[in-house]
Design an enzyme around this catalytic site. Structure first.
Site, short mmCIF file in Angstrom:
data_model
loop_
_atom_site.label_atom_id
_atom_site.label_comp_id
_atom_site.label_asym_id
_atom_site.label_seq_id
_atom_site.Cartn_x
_atom_site.Cartn_y
_atom_site.Cartn_z
CB SER A 1 57.81 38.51 43.73
OG SER A 1 58.31 39.51 42.88
NE ARG B 1 55.53 43.33 47.33
CZ ARG B 1 56.10 44.53 47.21
NH1 ARG B 1 55.88 45.50 48.08
NH2 ARG B 1 56.89 44.77 46.17
CD GLU C 1 55.06 39.39 46.98
OE1 GLU C 1 56.29 39.62 47.05
OE2 GLU C 1 54.35 39.88 46.09
C1 LIG Z 1 53.05 39.16 36.54
C2 LIG Z 1 52.77 39.61 37.96
C3 LIG Z 1 53.44 40.69 38.48
C4 LIG Z 1 53.18 41.14 39.79
N1 LIG Z 1 53.85 42.22 40.25
C5 LIG Z 1 53.63 42.69 41.49
C6 LIG Z 1 54.32 43.84 41.97
O1 LIG Z 1 55.12 44.45 41.27
N2 LIG Z 1 54.06 44.24 43.24
C7 LIG Z 1 53.16 43.61 44.04
O2 LIG Z 1 52.97 44.06 45.18
N3 LIG Z 1 52.48 42.53 43.60
C8 LIG Z 1 52.69 42.05 42.36
N4 LIG Z 1 52.02 40.94 41.91
C9 LIG Z 1 51.08 40.25 42.80
C10 LIG Z 1 49.59 40.65 42.62
O3 LIG Z 1 49.38 41.25 41.38
C11 LIG Z 1 49.12 41.61 43.72
O4 LIG Z 1 49.30 41.04 44.98
C12 LIG Z 1 47.63 41.97 43.56
O5 LIG Z 1 47.29 42.99 44.48
C13 LIG Z 1 46.70 40.78 43.76
O6 LIG Z 1 45.40 41.19 43.37
P1 LIG Z 1 44.28 40.12 43.04
O7 LIG Z 1 42.99 40.86 42.89
O8 LIG Z 1 44.68 39.29 41.90
O9 LIG Z 1 44.28 39.27 44.38
P2 LIG Z 1 43.83 37.75 44.53
O10 LIG Z 1 44.94 36.87 44.06
O11 LIG Z 1 42.48 37.54 43.98
O12 LIG Z 1 43.78 37.65 46.13
C14 LIG Z 1 44.94 37.80 46.90
C15 LIG Z 1 44.56 37.75 48.39
O13 LIG Z 1 43.76 38.87 48.71
C16 LIG Z 1 42.47 38.47 49.19
N5 LIG Z 1 41.51 39.44 48.62
C17 LIG Z 1 41.32 39.71 47.30
N6 LIG Z 1 40.39 40.68 47.17
C18 LIG Z 1 39.98 41.01 48.41
C19 LIG Z 1 39.01 41.94 48.93
N7 LIG Z 1 38.28 42.71 48.13
N8 LIG Z 1 38.85 42.00 50.28
C20 LIG Z 1 39.58 41.22 51.10
N9 LIG Z 1 40.48 40.32 50.68
C21 LIG Z 1 40.68 40.22 49.34
C22 LIG Z 1 42.27 37.06 48.69
O14 LIG Z 1 41.39 36.33 49.52
C23 LIG Z 1 43.70 36.52 48.74
O15 LIG Z 1 44.04 36.13 50.04
C24 LIG Z 1 52.23 40.47 40.60
C25 LIG Z 1 51.54 39.36 40.06
C26 LIG Z 1 51.78 38.95 38.76
C27 LIG Z 1 51.01 37.79 38.20
#
Ligand SMILES: Cc1cc2nc3c(=O)[nH]c(=O)nc-3n(C[C@H](O)[C@H](O)[C@H](O)COP(=O)(O)OP(=O)(O)OC[C@H]3O[C@@H](n4cnc5c(N)ncnc54)[C@H](O)[C@@H]3O)c2cc1C
Length: 338
Positions: free
Chosen positions: A238, A164, A334
């Protein structure tokens, strides 16, 4: 491209907490970022990139410019007999991208089905699930330097992926806007089925011939049973990482708590499930005002409707405190707190 003022972020975060951003703009194409570089609002305020908002907790309003990522497009860039290189722009939805690959029978990310969020955020924390991490299939990414406007390529080793973790979460935090991600996928699937209950689920599905699609379906079913749907109950998956401890520390822990589950990483490092530690402290399914932990998985902090980000953050601190007191383990968050 327009910059709006005082925009509510409630629809833009899966925790569903209320917060506003002072400025908000949608990035539809790379040229939008290049234009922004000359804009005084861009030059004078802090920036925050947002994809699906599924890994953030807003504990306050954001006083800067929020860059909402809407860069779309998927293309096959190269193909051999065994492999295919596929490039997705960062604003694509991760799960839709997985399904796109699954439909084509390209293997490697089927175990990462149903992870919410955007493609661009996937390398940020090297998303992982069911024995697979993004780094296993990651070839390279293109990123826009928010300071200079330069477009830079990061290869797998440049990203310094860990559990992570990546370089974008620490030393280069906030510096780059990930524009696209290229993966190298397999045309001859090598399934990873030994993690958790994947095999049991596939057996229950009574499948005659294993396929990338069936594995993806199995993962979706397992996840739907285990995790709350953010559309129904606010959460960010998580909340903490699973702590990694040394062999000597683990031996003492196991002496005191013989039932402690674990996953050995190598001769001296062992991963302990954070969910179990939290559950042992009595937090599983507990409700604290409008927040709490999910009934089926204590590692997932939830918003029962009207929780504020501050309340969720307070609960997270209380959980950390309990776990440190009982196990002498400091849980690392995380989710990104804003
Ligand atoms: C129900 C649920 C289950 C999940 N299961 C998992 C799992 O199994 N494994 C896992 O690893 N994660 C899991 N996650 C966490 C999450 O889905 C991941 O971390 C996902 O990659 C976040 O994507 P996002 O676009 O929503 O990021 P955001 O929440 O929009 O951003 C997260 C971070 O990344 C930065 N960011 C976003 N996009 C960019 C970009 N294009 N360039 C640079 N920085 C950027 C943001 O500034 C922020 O700091 C889960 C979340 C939920 C709600």
């Amino acid at each position: 491209m327009t910059i709006k003022s005082n925009v509510s972020l409630k629809p833009f975060n899966t925790f569903g907490v209320s917060a506003t951003t002072k400025y908000f703009t949608r990035i539809e194409k790379i040229a939008d970022l290049q234009t922004l570089l000359k804009n005084p609002i861009y030059q004078q305020t802090q920036k925050l990139i947002l994809g699906g908002g599924s890994n953030v907790l807003f504990t306050q309003d954001f006083e800067g410019l929020l860059l909402y990522n809407n860069l779309k497009g998927i293309q096959k860039v190269k193909e051999t007999k065994e492999h295919v290189w596929v490039k997705a722009n960062s604003g694509e939805n991760w799960h839709q991208f997985v399904l796109y690959c699954v439909e084509k029978n390209w293997a490697g990310i089927e175990n990462l089905s149903l992870i919410p969020g955007s493609v661009g955020a996937a390398p940020l924390q090297n998303i992982g699930a069911y024995g697979v991490e993004l780094k296993d299939v990651f070839k390279e990414l293109e990123a826009f330097d928010l300071q200079t406007g330069e477009i830079v390529i990061f290869k797998n080793q440049d990203c310094r992926f860990g559990y992570r973790e990546s370089v974008f979460k620490n030393v280069l935090k906030g510096r780059y806007f990930v524009l696209s991600v290229t993966l190298k996928l397999d045309k001859n699937p090598q399934y990873k089925l030994d993690y958790g209950v994947i095999r049991q689920q596939l057996d229950a599905m009574n499948i005659s011939k294993l396929s990338v699609k069936e594995v993806s379906n199995a993962i979706c079913i397992i996840r739907q049973k285990k995790l709350p749907n953010p559309k129904k109950i606010g959460n960010a998956g998580s909340f903490f990482k699973n702590p990694v401890v040394s062999q000597s520390f683990f031996e003492k822990l196991q002496n005191q708590f013989p039932d402690v589950p674990f996953y050995r990483l190598d001769a001296d490092t062992i991963k302990v499930p954070a969910g179990w530690l939290i559950e042992q402290c009595g937090w599983k399914g507990k409700k604290v005002g409008q927040t709490g932990t999910y009934k089926n998985q204590a590692l997932v902090l939830v918003n029962h409707g009207a929780a504020t980000g501050k309340e969720v953050a307070k609960l997270a601190r209380d959980i950390q405190f309990s776990v440190t007191e009982k196990f002498n383990i400091k849980l690392e968050q995380e989710v990104n707190t804003i």
